[in-house]
Scaffold this motif. Structure first.
Motif, PDB file in Angstrom:
ATOM      1  N   THR A  37      14.500  43.339  45.071  1.00 57.55           N
ATOM      2  CA  THR A  37      15.600  43.414  46.038  1.00 57.55           C
ATOM      3  C   THR A  37      15.829  44.824  46.590  1.00 57.55           C
ATOM      4  OG1 THR A  37      17.270  43.866  44.339  1.00 57.55           O
ATOM      5  CG2 THR A  37      16.767  41.555  44.802  1.00 57.55           C
ATOM      6  N   LEU A  51      18.710  49.083  49.841  1.00 56.28           N
ATOM      7  CA  LEU A  51      19.059  47.688  49.568  1.00 56.28           C
ATOM      8  C   LEU A  51      18.239  46.821  50.520  1.00 56.28           C
ATOM      9  CD1 LEU A  51      22.959  48.094  49.357  1.00 56.28           C
ATOM     10  CD2 LEU A  51      21.220  48.600  47.623  1.00 56.28           C
ATOM     11  N   ASN A  52      17.419  45.933  49.991  1.00 58.22           N
ATOM     12  CA  ASN A  52      16.378  45.315  50.808  1.00 58.22           C
ATOM     13  C   ASN A  52      16.422  43.784  50.768  1.00 58.22           C
ATOM     14  OD1 ASN A  52      14.151  45.458  52.540  1.00 58.22           O
ATOM     15  ND2 ASN A  52      12.721  45.195  50.830  1.00 58.22           N
ATOM     16  N   ARG A  53      17.558  43.255  51.213  1.00 55.65           N
ATOM     17  CA  ARG A  53      17.670  41.813  51.447  1.00 55.65           C
ATOM     18  C   ARG A  53      18.239  41.617  52.853  1.00 55.65           C
ATOM     19  NH1 ARG A  53      21.112  38.557  47.727  1.00 55.65           N
ATOM     20  NH2 ARG A  53      19.620  36.875  48.066  1.00 55.65           N
ATOM     21  N   PRO A  54      17.549  42.100  53.877  1.00 56.95           N
ATOM     22  CA  PRO A  54      18.119  42.082  55.232  1.00 56.95           C
ATOM     23  C   PRO A  54      18.457  40.684  55.732  1.00 56.95           C
ATOM     24  CG  PRO A  54      15.767  42.592  55.288  1.00 56.95           C
ATOM     25  CD  PRO A  54      16.190  42.667  53.858  1.00 56.95           C
ATOM     26  N   ASN A  58      21.863  42.148  52.992  1.00 57.41           N
ATOM     27  CA  ASN A  58      21.870  42.983  51.776  1.00 57.41           C
ATOM     28  C   ASN A  58      22.992  42.611  50.811  1.00 57.41           C
ATOM     29  OD1 ASN A  58      19.622  44.444  52.712  1.00 57.41           O
ATOM     30  ND2 ASN A  58      20.958  45.767  53.921  1.00 57.41           N
ATOM     31  N   GLY A  87      20.867  50.905  53.415  1.00 59.89           N
ATOM     32  CA  GLY A  87      20.524  49.497  53.553  1.00 59.89           C
ATOM     33  C   GLY A  87      19.407  49.293  54.552  1.00 59.89           C
ATOM     34  N   SER A  88      18.700  48.190  54.444  1.00 52.65           N
ATOM     35  CA  SER A  88      17.677  47.849  55.427  1.00 52.65           C
ATOM     36  C   SER A  88      18.268  46.878  56.441  1.00 52.65           C
ATOM     37  CB  SER A  88      16.453  47.215  54.743  1.00 52.65           C
ATOM     38  OG  SER A  88      16.816  46.004  54.106  1.00 52.65           O
ATOM     39  N   SER A  93      25.674  46.656  53.380  1.00 50.17           N
ATOM     40  CA  SER A  93      25.726  45.558  52.410  1.00 50.17           C
ATOM     41  C   SER A  93      26.917  44.670  52.734  1.00 50.17           C
ATOM     42  CB  SER A  93      25.855  46.078  50.982  1.00 50.17           C
ATOM     43  OG  SER A  93      26.097  45.007  50.077  1.00 50.17           O
TER      44      SER A  93
END
Length: 549
Positions: A37, A51-54, A58, A87-88, A93
């Protein structure tokens, strides 16, 4: 990370960035690939945690909680100098992943909060400088954690939302268009919060529920936001000058410029919701439950709001002994009733002119010591009622606030003021000393020098100055003050009662003991001041000046 090629204004920056990144530099980047994640990498003495849950904005699930802790532990031990969290995609987030929490509810309950305590402790105990690069909207825990970072950089179109009643505080170190580090150049778009298409359609249907005509200006705004939300920026030809209706609509739509469809949907839903709410409140019974037995205040409860109105307008709402007692009694009632929030305001042009000094003139010299001790005890008890009040307490400052009415504002959870309000604590001028815990709270919120201007040297603040110093939460134009503030208060009063009360306790309880001790010290010193020649001479001088006016 979004490609800089999408932003024409950054082409030169992109070219410089590309030309400066050599093969040797690429090879020197340490990328840790064991995370699901996160993206964690180290370069040029910077450890970057992305933070990599686009696709989920996120949102933080249980896996991400564990991985963030692990990444912080590694960053604490590696050779980097600073650690950056960002964040991505468009979001920093969106807070907790509630779907994931629902799926693991039994596990979360069984843990009894230890996992979140352990997570936050990782930020509290992190040994290196910790920097947040907030590239888009931040919600929930991603906002509340920002107070544990050493620096917070944010895009200038950002939004911070905790969905709780909180007082605004300076989370952001600096608002920026782009943040540059030796390794990366982040262009932060800061996309605003968007509402769903379902919410938008529901708002459109709610327009039919309006009981009153909102007026042409509002209707044009509704039309423009609807067109912008469904079709985007105005692209139709401008109507002729004599086609008044179509031209007015075109002007309204065109005035929105390049506002995105998502932002227009958000504004449309907010506007319609406020209109429906206002319309509904007008249809409901407008009679508030008025509680009797009071002479110097009015106590009413309506729409989950208990309102305490200082009601001696002919005396500029000066506080005499009876008003002190009635305010305390009203606070005790409000603490126990079913209301969600409590509001204090004033009747007439003044919020409150402070203590009614006329009470000191009629005291016999032989009774001075006894009466000052009684007054000190009364004041201490009065301030304690504010320190211990369990519900959100909001001041609606409708005019000048003087003396104790200004000093106790630091004990309120929110302070709204009209732009014609002033804030004055003339203690030195009257031979007195600070009260209401202001000797502790004012330096804390304003800084020592700014607090001393008020408490030592009698500086009178405008509403805007008080807001800049943190005493006032927000200032409103006087002509719209009551309407705007009460609309907002009704929204606050719709929030869950226990959630607000418990959150306030969490925020306030850490300092309660300190505030009680400060209140006791201030009250004792005031008793001494009230018996001094300086004070009596100042009071005589005050009434002599008043008699000449």
């Amino acid at each position: 990370m979004k490609s800089l090629e999408k932003y024409p204004e950054d082409k030169d920056l992109l070219q410089r960035h590309r030309s400066s990144v050599t093969q040797e530099e690429v090879a020197s980047t340490s990328s840790k690939c064991k995370y699901e994640t996160l993206q964690v990498s180290t370069k040029d003495n910077i450890t970057k945690i992305v933070l990599n849950r686009p696709m989920k904005k996120n949102a933080i699930n249980l896996v991400m909680y564990r991985e963030i802790k692990q990444a912080l532990e590694e960053a604490a031990k590696d050779d980097s100098v600073i650690t950056v969290v960002t964040g991505s995609g468009d979001y920093y987030s969106s807070g907790n992943d509630l779907n994931n929490f629902t799926e693991n509810l039994e596990q979360i309950i069984k843990n009894n909060g230890e996992w979140i305590k352990n997570f936050v402790n990782h930020f509290i105990d992190f040994p290196k400088p910790l920097v947040a690069v907030v590239n888009g909207p931040a919600l929930g825990i991603s906002v509340t954690l920002l107070g544990l970072f050493d620096i917070v950089y944010a895009t200038n179109r950002n939004r911070f939302l905790t969905k709780q009643l909180t007082r605004c505080f300076p989370l952001i170190t600096r608002t920026v268009q782009a943040v540059s580090f030796p390794f990366v150049q982040l262009h932060m778009t800061g996309a605003t919060m968007s509402v769903s298409q379902e919410d938008f359609e529901k708002a459109s249907a709610q327009l039919k529920l309006l009981k009153t005509d909102p007026g042409n200006e509002v209707k044009l705004k509704i039309y423009a936001l609807f067109k912008q939300a469904t079709e985007g920026p105005c692209s139709s030809a401008k109507p002729g000058m004599l086609d008044f209706v179509k031209k007015a609509k075109w002007d309204a739509w065109n005035s929105l410029g390049s506002l995105s469809k998502g932002d227009a949907r958000q504004k449309y839903v907010e506007l319609v919701s406020s209109l429906v709410s206002e319309s509904s409140s007008q249809v409901k019974d407008t009679t508030a439950e008025r509680k009797g037995g009071y002479e110097t205040i009015e106590l009413t409860t309506k729409d989950n709001i208990t309102k305490i109105m200082l009601n001696r307008p002919e005396k500029k709402n000066a506080i005499n002994e009876q008003m002190y007692k009635e305010i305390m009694q009203a606070l005790e009632e409000a603490a126990k009733d079913d209301s969600v929030i409590t509001v204090i305001t004033g009747s007439g042009d003044y919020y409150c002119s402070g203590n009614d000094l006329a009470g000191f003139i009629n005291i016999k010299p032989s009774e001075m010591e006894k009466m000052t001790k009684y007054g000190g005890s009364l004041l201490e008890d009065f301030v304690n009622h504010f320190i211990d009040f369990p519900k959100p307490l909001i001041a609606v400052v409708n005019g000048p606030a003087v003396g104790v009415s200004a000093t106790i504002l630091g004990l309120f959870d929110i302070v709204y003021a009209t732009d014609r309000a002033t804030f004055h604590t003339p203690f030195s001028e009257l031979g007195q000393s600070p009260e209401g815990c202001s000797s502790y709270l004012f330096p804390k919120m304003m800084g020592l020098g700014k607090a001393n201007e008020m408490l030592l040297f009698n500086k009178k603040l405008t509403a805007w100055e008080a807001c800049a110093r943190g005493l006032v939460t927000e200032v409103f134009p006087d002509q719209t003050f009551q309407k705007e503030v009460w609309r907002r208060l009704k929204t606050f009063a719709s929030y869950p009662r226990n959630s607000l009360a418990l959150s306030k306790q969490l925020i306030r309880n850490t300092e309660k003991e300190k505030l009680h001790a400060v209140n006791s010290q201030e009250s004792k010193l005031l008793c001494e001041r009230w018996q001094s020649d300086e004070f009596m001479n100042a009071i005589v001088s005050f009434f002599q000046k008043k008699a000449k006016l």
